[in-house]
Design a protein around this motif. Structure first.
Motif, PDB file in Angstrom:
ATOM      1  N   UNK A  61       5.995  14.264  -1.013  1.00 50.48           N
ATOM      2  CA  UNK A  61       5.407  13.401  -0.290  1.00 50.48           C
ATOM      3  C   UNK A  61       5.825  11.919  -0.704  1.00 50.48           C
ATOM      4  N   UNK A  62       5.863  11.746  -2.180  1.00 52.06           N
ATOM      5  CA  UNK A  62       6.360  10.215  -2.705  1.00 52.06           C
ATOM      6  C   UNK A  62       7.393   9.752  -2.246  1.00 52.06           C
ATOM      7  N   UNK A  63       8.474  10.726  -1.735  1.00 52.79           N
ATOM      8  CA  UNK A  63       9.626  10.393  -1.355  1.00 52.79           C
ATOM      9  C   UNK A  63       9.470   9.759   0.232  1.00 52.79           C
ATOM     10  N   UNK A  64       8.541  10.433   0.912  1.00 53.92           N
ATOM     11  CA  UNK A  64       8.482   9.862   2.295  1.00 53.92           C
ATOM     12  C   UNK A  64       7.703   8.404   2.122  1.00 53.92           C
ATOM     13  N   UNK A  96       0.676  -1.236   0.052  1.00 58.22           N
ATOM     14  CA  UNK A  96      -0.119   0.086   0.184  1.00 58.22           C
ATOM     15  C   UNK A  96       0.786   1.281   0.143  1.00 58.22           C
ATOM     16  N   UNK A  97       2.172   1.242   0.724  1.00 60.55           N
ATOM     17  CA  UNK A  97       2.758   2.492   0.914  1.00 60.55           C
ATOM     18  C   UNK A  97       3.318   2.487  -0.779  1.00 60.55           C
ATOM     19  N   UNK A  98       3.878   1.636  -1.341  1.00 54.39           N
ATOM     20  CA  UNK A  98       4.289   1.739  -2.775  1.00 54.39           C
ATOM     21  C   UNK A  98       3.233   2.342  -3.762  1.00 54.39           C
ATOM     22  N   UNK A  99       1.801   1.739  -3.450  1.00 54.75           N
ATOM     23  CA  UNK A  99       0.686   2.036  -4.284  1.00 54.75           C
ATOM     24  C   UNK A  99       0.579   3.677  -3.946  1.00 54.75           C
ATOM     25  N   UNK A 100       0.642   4.094  -2.866  1.00 54.32           N
ATOM     26  CA  UNK A 100       0.302   5.464  -2.538  1.00 54.32           C
ATOM     27  C   UNK A 100       1.393   6.313  -3.015  1.00 54.32           C
ATOM     28  N   UNK A 101       2.846   5.830  -2.912  1.00 48.71           N
ATOM     29  CA  UNK A 101       3.908   6.633  -3.664  1.00 48.71           C
ATOM     30  C   UNK A 101       3.504   6.737  -5.255  1.00 48.71           C
ATOM     31  N   UNK A 102       3.114   5.693  -5.767  1.00 47.79           N
ATOM     32  CA  UNK A 102       2.979   5.739  -7.225  1.00 47.79           C
ATOM     33  C   UNK A 102       1.644   6.660  -7.583  1.00 47.79           C
ATOM     34  N   UNK A 103       0.663   6.470  -6.879  1.00 46.63           N
ATOM     35  CA  UNK A 103      -0.544   7.273  -7.070  1.00 46.63           C
ATOM     36  C   UNK A 103      -0.361   8.859  -6.841  1.00 46.63           C
ATOM     37  N   UNK A 104       0.533   9.261  -5.804  1.00 44.01           N
ATOM     38  CA  UNK A 104       1.116  10.745  -5.581  1.00 44.01           C
ATOM     39  C   UNK A 104       1.736  11.018  -6.769  1.00 44.01           C
TER      40      UNK A 104
END
Length: 324
Positions: A196-199, A169-177
């Motif tokens: 944000x994606x870096x975090x 999910x964290x990777x999915x959120x990074x990709x989405x952002x």
């Protein structure tokens, strides 16, 4: 209470408490690594404050209108979904704090993660309102509706299921952002979402590395958890108002869809952990590994069909635009 796992079919069977204890040292190592590489940043530096002005209402300013937004249509939809997802942080904190505890390295990580995620919601809301990127009334009504529902994990409330879910999910959120920034049409938005994606990427690495150690300790249980999470994966925003329609528009817009989910989220984590190549599994682990491989093959086929339908739809839209 014993902290030694029981055994079944020659493999250790770990309880959540035993796994939490066994992984504490790994959590401390990963926490220290995270704190060394994570860079401090200030949300207010990413907001175009000079663009701000009063809205209508008690301040007597100007009502929001779509033509005030510098952001593309699909960018606006994705930004609302992304922010509403971040808004449910209290529910996420409750979920992981309940499972991981508030003591020792686990507790330190839970609070640090929560503080960093909170920063994302702050900067996104400040940007959206100051730049008039989205309708503030609709945004607030959606926030109230979404947070009033709360969030409950699909993942059977097992510690391994939770670690597996957040790794993806964290990777999915990074990709989405990141993709939202690329498609937003506003360089200020793109820069903010890149930060944000870096975090989010660092959070993914923390949980992914934890999952790697879990595979060493409890390969069958971890394989079953990964199988369950991958097959049943849903983004945490799925309960928000109008999510299905928004998700469809985001998918067509190239921000997050089946192809991206398969290629850029599931595959990188599975490949890094060598999930489909792990040996020494018991019967349950082997069954889960086989089912995971079959699922990934089927998902790839679904993604190919989606790509074809998406391209045909975009071609029709281009043809209509050229005629008009």
């Amino acid at each position: 209470m014993t902290l030694a796992p029981a055994h079944s079919h020659g493999q250790a069977v770990w309880s959540d408490t035993q796994l939490l204890y066994a992984l504490e040292e790994v959590v401390e190592t990963e926490l220290n690594r995270h704190l060394k590489v994570a860079k401090e940043w200030m949300p207010h530096e990413y907001v175009p404050w000079s663009d701000g002005r009063n809205f209508d209402g008690v301040m007597g300013g100007e009502a929001w209108a779509p033509d005030q937004s510098k952001v593309s249509d699909v960018g606006r939809i994705a930004l609302v979904v992304n922010l509403l997802t971040e808004d449910n942080l209290p529910s996420y904190h409750h979920e992981i704090a309940t499972l991981f505890g508030r003591d020792g390295a686990w507790g330190t990580w839970v609070h640090r993660w929560t503080a960093e995620e909170g920063r994302h919601g702050i900067v996104m809301r400040d940007y959206l309102l100051t730049s008039r990127a989205v309708d503030p009334v609709q945004l607030e009504r959606f926030r109230m509706a979404h947070m009033s529902e709360g969030f409950e994990s699909d993942n059977q409330h097992s510690m391994l299921h939770t670690v597996a879910y957040v790794a993806f999910q964290e990777l999915a959120t990074r990709i989405s952002h990141r993709n939202t920034g690329h498609h937003s049409g506003d360089p200020v938005c793109d820069r903010m979402l890149a930060r944000i994606a870096t975090d989010e990427n660092l959070h993914m690495i923390f949980y992914r590395n934890l999952l790697e150690k879990a595979f060493e300790l409890a390969p069958d249980q971890t394989m079953c958890a990964v199988r369950d999470v991958v097959v049943n994966f849903r983004m945490p925003g799925h309960g928000m108002p109008g999510f299905e329609r928004a998700a469809a528009q985001i998918a067509i817009g190239g921000i997050y869809n089946l192809r991206i989910h398969h290629d850029d989220v599931l595959q990188p984590v599975l490949r890094f952990l060598k999930v489909l190549k792990i040996g020494g599994l018991g019967p349950e682990g082997l069954k889960a590994q086989e089912e995971l491989g079959l699922y990934m093959g089927g998902l790839d086929d679904q993604a190919t069909k989606f790509d074809e339908r998406r391209e045909a739809l975009l071609a029709r839209r281009r043809a209509r635009a050229e005629r008009s």
